[in-house]
Scaffold this motif. Sequence first.
Motif, PDB file in Angstrom:
ATOM      1  N   HIS A 130      36.407  33.664  47.073  1.00 49.14           N
ATOM      2  CA  HIS A 130      36.922  34.935  47.588  1.00 49.14           C
ATOM      3  C   HIS A 130      36.070  36.088  47.079  1.00 49.14           C
ATOM      4  CE1 HIS A 130      40.856  36.252  49.399  1.00 49.14           C
ATOM      5  NE2 HIS A 130      40.450  37.430  48.954  1.00 49.14           N
ATOM      6  N   HIS A 131      35.686  36.946  47.956  1.00 43.47           N
ATOM      7  CA  HIS A 131      34.884  38.140  47.614  1.00 43.47           C
ATOM      8  C   HIS A 131      33.533  37.758  46.991  1.00 43.47           C
ATOM      9  CE1 HIS A 131      38.085  40.782  48.588  1.00 43.47           C
ATOM     10  NE2 HIS A 131      38.819  40.564  47.518  1.00 43.47           N
TER      11      HIS A 131
ATOM     12  N   ASN B 106      36.469  33.048  51.870  1.00 42.49           N
ATOM     13  CA  ASN B 106      37.446  33.960  52.463  1.00 42.49           C
ATOM     14  C   ASN B 106      36.749  35.000  53.341  1.00 42.49           C
ATOM     15  OD1 ASN B 106      40.163  35.337  52.506  1.00 42.49           O
ATOM     16  ND2 ASN B 106      38.937  36.989  51.640  1.00 42.49           N
ATOM     17  N   GLU B 107      37.224  35.169  54.534  1.00 44.93           N
ATOM     18  CA  GLU B 107      36.842  36.272  55.408  1.00 44.93           C
ATOM     19  C   GLU B 107      35.345  36.583  55.459  1.00 44.93           C
ATOM     20  OE1 GLU B 107      39.457  39.574  54.480  1.00 44.93           O
ATOM     21  OE2 GLU B 107      41.150  38.544  55.402  1.00 44.93           O
TER      22      GLU B 107
ATOM     23  N   TYR C 126      46.261  40.257  60.689  1.00 45.49           N
ATOM     24  CA  TYR C 126      46.889  41.480  60.178  1.00 45.49           C
ATOM     25  C   TYR C 126      47.250  42.436  61.316  1.00 45.49           C
ATOM     26  CZ  TYR C 126      45.933  40.218  55.309  1.00 45.49           C
ATOM     27  OH  TYR C 126      45.928  39.610  54.071  1.00 45.49           O
TER      28      TYR C 126
ATOM     29  N   HIS D 136      48.024  47.964  57.597  1.00 49.05           N
ATOM     30  CA  HIS D 136      47.092  48.574  56.646  1.00 49.05           C
ATOM     31  C   HIS D 136      47.254  50.091  56.542  1.00 49.05           C
ATOM     32  CE1 HIS D 136      45.442  44.621  56.317  1.00 49.05           C
ATOM     33  NE2 HIS D 136      44.534  45.022  55.465  1.00 49.05           N
TER      34      HIS D 136
ATOM     35  N   TYR E 245      41.376  51.650  50.410  1.00 50.66           N
ATOM     36  CA  TYR E 245      40.042  51.034  50.321  1.00 50.66           C
ATOM     37  C   TYR E 245      39.354  50.901  51.683  1.00 50.66           C
ATOM     38  CZ  TYR E 245      42.728  46.667  51.151  1.00 50.66           C
ATOM     39  OH  TYR E 245      43.581  45.706  51.636  1.00 50.66           O
TER      40      TYR E 245
ATOM     41  N   GLU F   8      46.296  34.217  55.874  1.00 61.32           N
ATOM     42  CA  GLU F   8      46.748  35.525  55.388  1.00 61.32           C
ATOM     43  C   GLU F   8      47.449  36.286  56.495  1.00 61.32           C
ATOM     44  OE1 GLU F   8      43.876  38.076  53.492  1.00 61.32           O
ATOM     45  OE2 GLU F   8      43.061  36.463  52.243  1.00 61.32           O
TER      46      GLU F   8
ATOM     47  N   TRP G 152      50.082  36.922  52.414  1.00 57.85           N
ATOM     48  CA  TRP G 152      49.361  37.810  51.483  1.00 57.85           C
ATOM     49  C   TRP G 152      50.318  38.903  51.075  1.00 57.85           C
ATOM     50  CZ3 TRP G 152      44.686  37.189  49.210  1.00 57.85           C
ATOM     51  CH2 TRP G 152      44.268  38.252  48.393  1.00 57.85           C
TER      52      TRP G 152
ATOM     53  N   TYR H 278      50.999  44.217  48.536  1.00 62.11           N
ATOM     54  CA  TYR H 278      51.592  43.601  49.728  1.00 62.11           C
ATOM     55  C   TYR H 278      52.722  42.654  49.316  1.00 62.11           C
ATOM     56  CZ  TYR H 278      47.213  44.955  52.109  1.00 62.11           C
ATOM     57  OH  TYR H 278      46.146  45.650  52.634  1.00 62.11           O
TER      58      TYR H 278
HETATM   59  C1  BGC Z   1      41.633  40.685  50.569  1.00 59.91           C
HETATM   60  C2  BGC Z   1      42.520  41.682  49.890  1.00 59.91           C
HETATM   61  C3  BGC Z   1      43.199  42.569  50.900  1.00 59.91           C
HETATM   62  C4  BGC Z   1      43.886  41.719  51.943  1.00 59.91           C
HETATM   63  C5  BGC Z   1      44.489  42.561  53.017  1.00 59.91           C
HETATM   64  C6  BGC Z   1      42.417  39.915  51.549  1.00 59.91           C
HETATM   65  O1  BGC Z   1      41.602  38.948  52.123  1.00 59.91           O
HETATM   66  O2  BGC Z   1      41.105  39.824  49.625  1.00 59.91           O
HETATM   67  O3  BGC Z   1      41.781  42.427  48.978  1.00 59.91           O
HETATM   68  O4  BGC Z   1      44.147  43.366  50.275  1.00 59.91           O
HETATM   69  O5  BGC Z   1      42.974  40.792  52.508  1.00 59.91           O
HETATM   70  O6  BGC Z   1      43.537  43.405  53.590  1.00 59.91           O
END
Ligand code: BGC
Length: 358
Positions: free
Chosen positions: A133-134, A183-184, A245, A252, A257, A299, A332, A338
Amino acid sequence: MMKMNMLAAFCLATGLTAALAQSGSAPAPSGRTLQNCNAVSAETCALAHALGRGINMGNMLEAPREGDWGVRLDAPYIDKVAGVFNTVRVPVRWSNHAAPTVDATLDEVFAVRVDKVVDALLAKGVYVILDMHHNSQLFGERLLPNEFGVDPAVVEPRVVNMWRQIALRYKDRSPKLVFELLNEPHGRLDGEPWNVLAGRTLAAVRTSNPARTVLVGPSYWNSARDLPKLRLPPDRNLIVAIHNYDPFEFTHQGVTYLPKPFPTGTTCCNATQLKTMTNSLDAAVKWSQANGFPLHLGEFGAYQAADMDSRETYTRLMRDEAERRSIGWTYWDFASSYGAYSPKTGNWVEPIRRALLD
Ligand code: BGC
Protein backbone atom coordinates in the motif's frame (compact mmCIF):
# COMPACT_ATOMS: atom_id res chain seq x y z
CA MET A 1 -23.82 -13.70 10.97
CA MET A 2 -23.14 -14.90 7.43
CA LYS A 3 -25.53 -17.12 5.58
CA MET A 4 -24.14 -20.51 4.76
CA ASN A 5 -26.73 -22.10 2.51
CA MET A 6 -25.67 -20.87 -0.93
CA LEU A 7 -21.97 -21.66 -0.53
CA ALA A 8 -22.93 -25.06 0.88
CA ALA A 9 -24.95 -25.78 -2.28
CA PHE A 10 -22.08 -24.56 -4.41
CA CYS A 11 -19.57 -26.72 -2.58
CA LEU A 12 -21.73 -29.81 -2.86
CA ALA A 13 -22.11 -29.18 -6.57
CA THR A 14 -18.38 -28.76 -7.07
CA GLY A 15 -17.05 -31.17 -4.45
CA LEU A 16 -15.66 -28.33 -2.40
CA THR A 17 -16.78 -29.41 1.02
CA ALA A 18 -13.18 -29.21 2.27
CA ALA A 19 -12.97 -25.60 1.12
CA LEU A 20 -16.26 -24.88 2.86
CA ALA A 21 -15.03 -26.44 6.08
CA GLN A 22 -12.01 -24.18 5.86
CA SER A 23 -13.86 -21.04 4.85
CA GLY A 24 -16.50 -21.08 7.55
CA SER A 25 -18.84 -18.54 5.96
CA ALA A 26 -20.14 -17.16 2.71
CA PRO A 27 -21.44 -13.87 1.38
CA ALA A 28 -23.98 -15.32 -1.01
CA PRO A 29 -27.37 -15.82 0.57
CA SER A 30 -29.88 -18.09 -1.08
CA GLY A 31 -31.21 -16.96 -4.42
CA ARG A 32 -28.18 -14.93 -5.45
CA THR A 33 -26.03 -15.83 -8.40
CA LEU A 34 -22.48 -16.78 -7.57
CA GLN A 35 -19.60 -15.15 -9.41
CA ASN A 36 -18.17 -16.35 -12.69
CA CYS A 37 -15.04 -18.38 -11.92
CA ASN A 38 -14.30 -19.92 -15.33
CA ALA A 39 -10.71 -18.67 -15.34
CA VAL A 40 -9.78 -19.72 -11.79
CA SER A 41 -9.42 -22.83 -9.67
CA ALA A 42 -12.30 -24.15 -7.56
CA GLU A 43 -10.32 -23.27 -4.42
CA THR A 44 -9.85 -19.62 -5.43
CA CYS A 45 -13.49 -19.39 -6.48
CA ALA A 46 -14.59 -20.68 -3.07
CA LEU A 47 -12.19 -18.31 -1.36
CA ALA A 48 -13.52 -15.30 -3.29
CA HIS A 49 -16.98 -16.07 -1.93
CA ALA A 50 -15.76 -16.93 1.55
CA LEU A 51 -14.02 -13.55 1.98
CA GLY A 52 -17.51 -12.37 2.83
CA ARG A 53 -17.58 -9.33 5.07
CA GLY A 54 -14.35 -7.65 6.00
CA ILE A 55 -12.57 -4.52 7.10
CA ASN A 56 -9.36 -2.61 6.36
CA MET A 57 -6.90 -1.84 9.14
CA GLY A 58 -6.23 1.53 7.52
CA ASN A 59 -3.79 4.28 8.53
CA MET A 60 -1.72 1.87 10.61
CA LEU A 61 1.04 -0.10 8.88
CA GLU A 62 0.78 1.94 5.68
CA ALA A 63 1.63 5.22 7.40
CA PRO A 64 5.28 6.08 6.67
CA ARG A 65 5.96 4.82 10.21
CA GLU A 66 3.36 3.02 12.28
CA GLY A 67 1.73 5.62 14.56
CA ASP A 68 2.45 8.59 12.25
CA TRP A 69 -1.22 8.76 11.28
CA GLY A 70 -2.57 8.48 14.82
CA VAL A 71 -3.46 4.79 15.08
CA ARG A 72 -1.46 1.63 15.69
CA LEU A 73 -2.46 -1.95 14.98
CA ASP A 74 -2.80 -2.85 18.64
CA ALA A 75 -3.60 -6.39 19.79
CA PRO A 76 -7.08 -5.58 21.19
CA TYR A 77 -8.09 -4.34 17.73
CA ILE A 78 -7.25 -7.74 16.30
CA ASP A 79 -9.68 -9.37 18.72
CA LYS A 80 -12.34 -6.80 17.92
CA VAL A 81 -12.28 -7.15 14.14
CA ALA A 82 -11.71 -10.90 14.11
CA GLY A 83 -14.75 -11.32 16.35
CA VAL A 84 -17.16 -9.85 13.81
CA PHE A 85 -15.63 -9.95 10.31
CA ASN A 86 -14.64 -12.84 8.02
CA THR A 87 -11.72 -10.98 6.46
CA VAL A 88 -9.19 -8.39 7.53
CA ARG A 89 -7.21 -6.44 4.94
CA VAL A 90 -3.84 -5.25 6.22
CA PRO A 91 -2.40 -2.33 4.21
CA VAL A 92 1.40 -2.14 4.50
CA ARG A 93 3.83 0.47 3.17
CA TRP A 94 6.60 -2.04 2.53
CA SER A 95 8.61 0.43 0.43
CA ASN A 96 9.45 2.52 3.47
CA HIS A 97 10.71 -0.51 5.38
CA ALA A 98 13.14 -1.97 2.87
CA ALA A 99 16.64 -1.07 1.69
CA PRO A 100 16.67 1.85 -0.78
CA THR A 101 18.77 -0.23 -3.14
CA VAL A 102 17.45 -2.52 -5.87
CA ASP A 103 17.49 -5.63 -3.63
CA ALA A 104 15.03 -3.86 -1.28
CA THR A 105 16.04 -6.11 1.60
CA LEU A 106 13.19 -5.93 4.11
CA ASP A 107 13.78 -4.31 7.48
CA GLU A 108 13.61 -7.39 9.69
CA VAL A 109 12.23 -5.57 12.74
CA PHE A 110 9.33 -4.22 10.69
CA ALA A 111 8.78 -7.54 8.93
CA VAL A 112 8.57 -9.32 12.28
CA ARG A 113 5.99 -6.72 13.33
CA VAL A 114 3.91 -7.60 10.27
CA ASP A 115 4.42 -11.35 10.95
CA LYS A 116 2.92 -10.87 14.41
CA VAL A 117 -0.16 -9.13 13.02
CA VAL A 118 -0.68 -11.67 10.24
CA ASP A 119 -0.21 -14.64 12.56
CA ALA A 120 -2.46 -13.22 15.26
CA LEU A 121 -5.22 -12.71 12.70
CA LEU A 122 -4.76 -16.14 11.13
CA ALA A 123 -4.86 -17.68 14.61
CA LYS A 124 -8.31 -16.13 15.02
CA GLY A 125 -9.47 -17.94 11.89
CA VAL A 126 -10.10 -14.93 9.65
CA TYR A 127 -8.95 -14.46 6.07
CA VAL A 128 -6.09 -11.98 5.81
CA ILE A 129 -5.44 -9.84 2.75
CA LEU A 130 -1.86 -8.64 3.00
CA ASP A 131 -1.31 -5.81 0.56
CA MET A 132 1.39 -3.47 -0.67
CA HIS A 133 0.00 0.00 0.00
CA HIS A 134 1.30 3.44 -0.96
CA ASN A 135 4.67 4.14 -2.55
CA SER A 136 4.64 7.77 -3.66
CA GLN A 137 7.50 7.47 -6.15
CA LEU A 138 5.94 4.48 -7.85
CA PHE A 139 2.95 6.62 -8.79
CA GLY A 140 5.03 9.70 -9.64
CA GLU A 141 3.96 11.63 -6.55
CA ARG A 142 5.71 13.80 -3.98
CA LEU A 143 7.22 12.04 -0.97
CA LEU A 144 5.30 12.36 2.31
CA PRO A 145 6.89 13.39 5.61
CA ASN A 146 9.03 10.47 6.86
CA GLU A 147 8.93 8.71 3.48
CA PHE A 148 12.33 8.23 1.85
CA GLY A 149 13.14 8.44 -1.84
CA VAL A 150 15.19 6.06 -3.96
CA ASP A 151 16.97 6.16 -7.32
CA PRO A 152 14.14 6.29 -9.88
CA ALA A 153 15.78 3.39 -11.74
CA VAL A 154 15.14 1.02 -8.83
CA VAL A 155 11.56 1.98 -7.97
CA GLU A 156 9.88 -0.81 -9.94
CA PRO A 157 12.49 -3.55 -9.47
CA ARG A 158 12.23 -2.90 -5.72
CA VAL A 159 8.51 -3.72 -5.88
CA VAL A 160 9.27 -7.06 -7.53
CA ASN A 161 12.07 -7.81 -5.06
CA MET A 162 9.97 -6.87 -2.05
CA TRP A 163 7.27 -9.27 -3.18
CA ARG A 164 9.83 -12.02 -3.75
CA GLN A 165 10.82 -11.71 -0.08
CA ILE A 166 7.30 -11.25 1.31
CA ALA A 167 6.05 -14.28 -0.61
CA LEU A 168 8.96 -16.44 0.57
CA ARG A 169 8.42 -15.31 4.13
CA TYR A 170 4.77 -16.40 4.16
CA LYS A 171 4.90 -19.37 1.81
CA ASP A 172 3.98 -21.88 4.53
CA ARG A 173 1.12 -19.87 6.03
CA SER A 174 -2.49 -21.03 5.73
CA PRO A 175 -4.29 -20.55 2.39
CA LYS A 176 -6.41 -18.06 4.30
CA LEU A 177 -3.56 -15.61 3.79
CA VAL A 178 -4.10 -13.84 0.49
CA PHE A 179 -1.58 -11.49 -1.13
CA GLU A 180 -2.63 -8.29 -2.90
CA LEU A 181 0.02 -7.03 -5.30
CA LEU A 182 -0.61 -3.29 -5.07
CA ASN A 183 -3.24 -0.98 -3.68
CA GLU A 184 -4.75 1.42 -6.20
CA PRO A 185 -2.14 1.60 -8.99
CA HIS A 186 -2.52 5.02 -10.62
CA GLY A 187 -0.62 8.01 -12.02
CA ARG A 188 2.38 6.90 -14.04
CA LEU A 189 1.31 3.26 -13.64
CA ASP A 190 -2.10 3.69 -15.31
CA GLY A 191 -2.85 1.16 -18.04
CA GLU A 192 -0.03 -0.84 -19.63
CA PRO A 193 2.80 0.02 -17.18
CA TRP A 194 0.76 -1.59 -14.43
CA ASN A 195 0.07 -4.69 -16.54
CA VAL A 196 3.81 -5.12 -17.06
CA LEU A 197 4.71 -4.57 -13.41
CA ALA A 198 1.86 -6.76 -12.14
CA GLY A 199 3.04 -9.60 -14.40
CA ARG A 200 6.61 -9.36 -13.14
CA THR A 201 5.48 -9.10 -9.53
CA LEU A 202 3.15 -12.06 -9.79
CA ALA A 203 5.94 -14.14 -11.35
CA ALA A 204 8.14 -13.30 -8.33
CA VAL A 205 5.35 -14.41 -5.97
CA ARG A 206 4.80 -17.62 -7.90
CA THR A 207 8.43 -18.78 -7.44
CA SER A 208 7.56 -19.62 -3.82
CA ASN A 209 3.75 -19.67 -3.75
CA PRO A 210 2.59 -21.54 -6.85
CA ALA A 211 -1.06 -21.75 -5.82
CA ARG A 212 -1.76 -19.08 -3.22
CA THR A 213 -4.70 -16.84 -4.07
CA VAL A 214 -3.53 -13.38 -5.12
CA LEU A 215 -5.59 -10.23 -5.52
CA VAL A 216 -4.81 -7.86 -8.35
CA GLY A 217 -6.85 -4.85 -9.41
CA PRO A 218 -7.09 -2.45 -12.33
CA SER A 219 -5.29 0.88 -12.55
CA TYR A 220 -6.94 4.26 -11.92
CA TRP A 221 -7.16 3.49 -8.20
CA ASN A 222 -8.65 0.05 -8.72
CA SER A 223 -11.63 1.61 -10.44
CA ALA A 224 -13.94 -0.65 -12.46
CA ARG A 225 -13.50 1.98 -15.20
CA ASP A 226 -10.02 0.57 -15.96
CA LEU A 227 -10.96 -3.13 -15.95
CA PRO A 228 -10.93 -3.23 -19.78
CA LYS A 229 -7.25 -2.19 -19.63
CA LEU A 230 -6.27 -4.95 -17.20
CA ARG A 231 -4.34 -7.80 -18.82
CA LEU A 232 -3.91 -10.76 -16.50
CA PRO A 233 -1.45 -13.60 -16.94
CA PRO A 234 -2.98 -17.09 -17.33
CA ASP A 235 -2.98 -17.79 -13.60
CA ARG A 236 -5.77 -19.83 -12.03
CA ASN A 237 -5.50 -18.34 -8.56
CA LEU A 238 -6.37 -14.69 -9.04
CA ILE A 239 -9.21 -12.59 -7.66
CA VAL A 240 -9.74 -9.13 -9.11
CA ALA A 241 -10.00 -6.28 -6.59
CA ILE A 242 -12.09 -3.21 -7.27
CA HIS A 243 -12.61 -0.13 -5.11
CA ASN A 244 -15.80 1.92 -5.21
CA TYR A 245 -16.09 5.36 -3.62
CA ASP A 246 -19.03 6.51 -5.74
CA PRO A 247 -20.56 9.03 -5.39
CA PHE A 248 -17.11 10.52 -4.84
CA GLU A 249 -18.31 14.05 -4.00
CA PHE A 250 -20.30 12.45 -1.16
CA THR A 251 -17.75 9.93 0.17
CA HIS A 252 -14.81 12.33 -0.07
CA GLN A 253 -16.48 15.60 0.97
CA GLY A 254 -14.26 17.64 3.26
CA VAL A 255 -11.19 15.45 2.60
CA THR A 256 -8.25 17.83 2.74
CA TYR A 257 -5.66 15.60 1.03
CA LEU A 258 -7.40 15.94 -2.35
CA PRO A 259 -5.97 18.56 -4.75
CA LYS A 260 -9.39 20.23 -4.95
CA PRO A 261 -11.44 19.37 -1.84
CA PHE A 262 -15.21 18.84 -2.23
CA PRO A 263 -17.44 21.09 -0.12
CA THR A 264 -19.35 19.45 2.73
CA GLY A 265 -23.14 19.22 2.87
CA THR A 266 -23.77 16.53 0.23
CA THR A 267 -26.19 13.89 1.52
CA CYS A 268 -26.73 10.36 0.25
CA CYS A 269 -28.33 8.41 -1.42
CA ASN A 270 -30.93 9.51 -3.96
CA ALA A 271 -31.74 7.45 -7.05
CA THR A 272 -29.07 9.15 -9.17
CA GLN A 273 -26.41 8.60 -6.52
CA LEU A 274 -27.43 4.97 -6.09
CA LYS A 275 -27.11 4.53 -9.83
CA THR A 276 -23.48 5.73 -9.79
CA MET A 277 -22.75 3.15 -7.08
CA THR A 278 -24.39 0.26 -8.91
CA ASN A 279 -23.14 1.28 -12.37
CA SER A 280 -19.54 0.64 -11.27
CA LEU A 281 -20.49 -2.67 -9.67
CA ASP A 282 -22.42 -3.73 -12.76
CA ALA A 283 -19.53 -2.79 -15.04
CA ALA A 284 -17.27 -4.95 -12.90
CA VAL A 285 -19.69 -7.88 -12.93
CA LYS A 286 -19.98 -7.62 -16.71
CA TRP A 287 -16.19 -7.69 -17.03
CA SER A 288 -15.98 -10.60 -14.62
CA GLN A 289 -18.57 -12.56 -16.56
CA ALA A 290 -16.66 -12.02 -19.79
CA ASN A 291 -13.27 -12.86 -18.26
CA GLY A 292 -13.98 -15.50 -15.64
CA PHE A 293 -12.15 -13.91 -12.68
CA PRO A 294 -14.16 -13.43 -9.46
CA LEU A 295 -14.27 -9.99 -7.84
CA HIS A 296 -13.61 -8.55 -4.41
CA LEU A 297 -14.69 -5.06 -3.35
CA GLY A 298 -11.54 -4.10 -1.44
CA GLU A 299 -12.54 -0.58 -0.37
CA PHE A 300 -15.62 1.57 0.05
CA GLY A 301 -16.48 4.04 2.78
CA ALA A 302 -17.44 7.63 3.50
CA TYR A 303 -15.30 10.23 5.25
CA GLN A 304 -16.40 11.55 8.63
CA ALA A 305 -17.32 15.02 7.28
CA ALA A 306 -20.51 13.61 5.75
CA ASP A 307 -23.61 13.51 7.96
CA MET A 308 -23.97 10.27 9.89
CA ASP A 309 -27.43 9.35 8.60
CA SER A 310 -26.16 9.54 5.04
CA ARG A 311 -23.04 7.56 5.91
CA GLU A 312 -25.19 4.83 7.41
CA THR A 313 -27.50 4.76 4.38
CA TYR A 314 -24.56 4.72 1.95
CA THR A 315 -22.72 1.99 3.84
CA ARG A 316 -25.72 -0.31 4.03
CA LEU A 317 -26.57 0.25 0.37
CA MET A 318 -23.06 -0.51 -0.83
CA ARG A 319 -22.90 -3.62 1.35
CA ASP A 320 -26.26 -4.83 0.07
CA GLU A 321 -25.45 -4.09 -3.57
CA ALA A 322 -22.13 -5.95 -3.33
CA GLU A 323 -23.74 -8.92 -1.62
CA ARG A 324 -26.61 -8.97 -4.12
CA ARG A 325 -23.89 -9.62 -6.70
CA SER A 326 -22.11 -12.18 -4.44
CA ILE A 327 -19.09 -9.91 -4.11
CA GLY A 328 -17.16 -10.11 -0.84
CA TRP A 329 -16.04 -6.76 0.56
CA THR A 330 -13.65 -5.05 2.98
CA TYR A 331 -14.87 -1.70 4.32
CA TRP A 332 -12.50 1.31 4.50
CA ASP A 333 -11.87 1.25 7.34
CA PHE A 334 -11.65 0.29 11.00
CA ALA A 335 -10.38 3.28 12.95
CA SER A 336 -9.42 6.24 10.72
CA SER A 337 -11.60 9.17 9.73
CA TYR A 338 -13.78 6.75 7.72
CA GLY A 339 -13.82 4.35 10.63
CA ALA A 340 -16.40 1.90 11.92
CA TYR A 341 -14.71 2.10 15.33
CA SER A 342 -13.67 5.10 17.43
CA PRO A 343 -10.30 4.76 19.17
CA LYS A 344 -11.27 7.87 21.15
CA THR A 345 -14.35 6.37 22.79
CA GLY A 346 -13.19 2.76 22.56
CA ASN A 347 -16.50 1.80 20.93
CA TRP A 348 -17.84 0.89 17.51
CA VAL A 349 -19.35 3.80 15.60
CA GLU A 350 -22.73 2.15 15.91
CA PRO A 351 -24.48 3.45 12.75
CA ILE A 352 -21.56 2.27 10.61
CA ARG A 353 -21.16 -1.04 12.44
CA ARG A 354 -24.81 -1.92 12.07
CA ALA A 355 -24.89 -0.81 8.43
CA LEU A 356 -22.06 -3.26 7.78
CA LEU A 357 -23.12 -6.18 9.91
CA ASP A 358 -26.78 -6.16 10.95
C1 BGC B 1 -6.08 5.14 0.89
C2 BGC B 1 -6.47 6.00 2.05
C3 BGC B 1 -7.70 6.81 1.72
C4 BGC B 1 -8.79 5.89 1.22
C5 BGC B 1 -10.00 6.66 0.78
C6 BGC B 1 -7.22 4.28 0.51
O1 BGC B 1 -6.82 3.43 -0.52
O2 BGC B 1 -5.01 4.34 1.26
O3 BGC B 1 -5.41 6.83 2.40
O4 BGC B 1 -8.16 7.47 2.85
O5 BGC B 1 -8.32 5.09 0.14
O6 BGC B 1 -9.66 7.62 -0.17
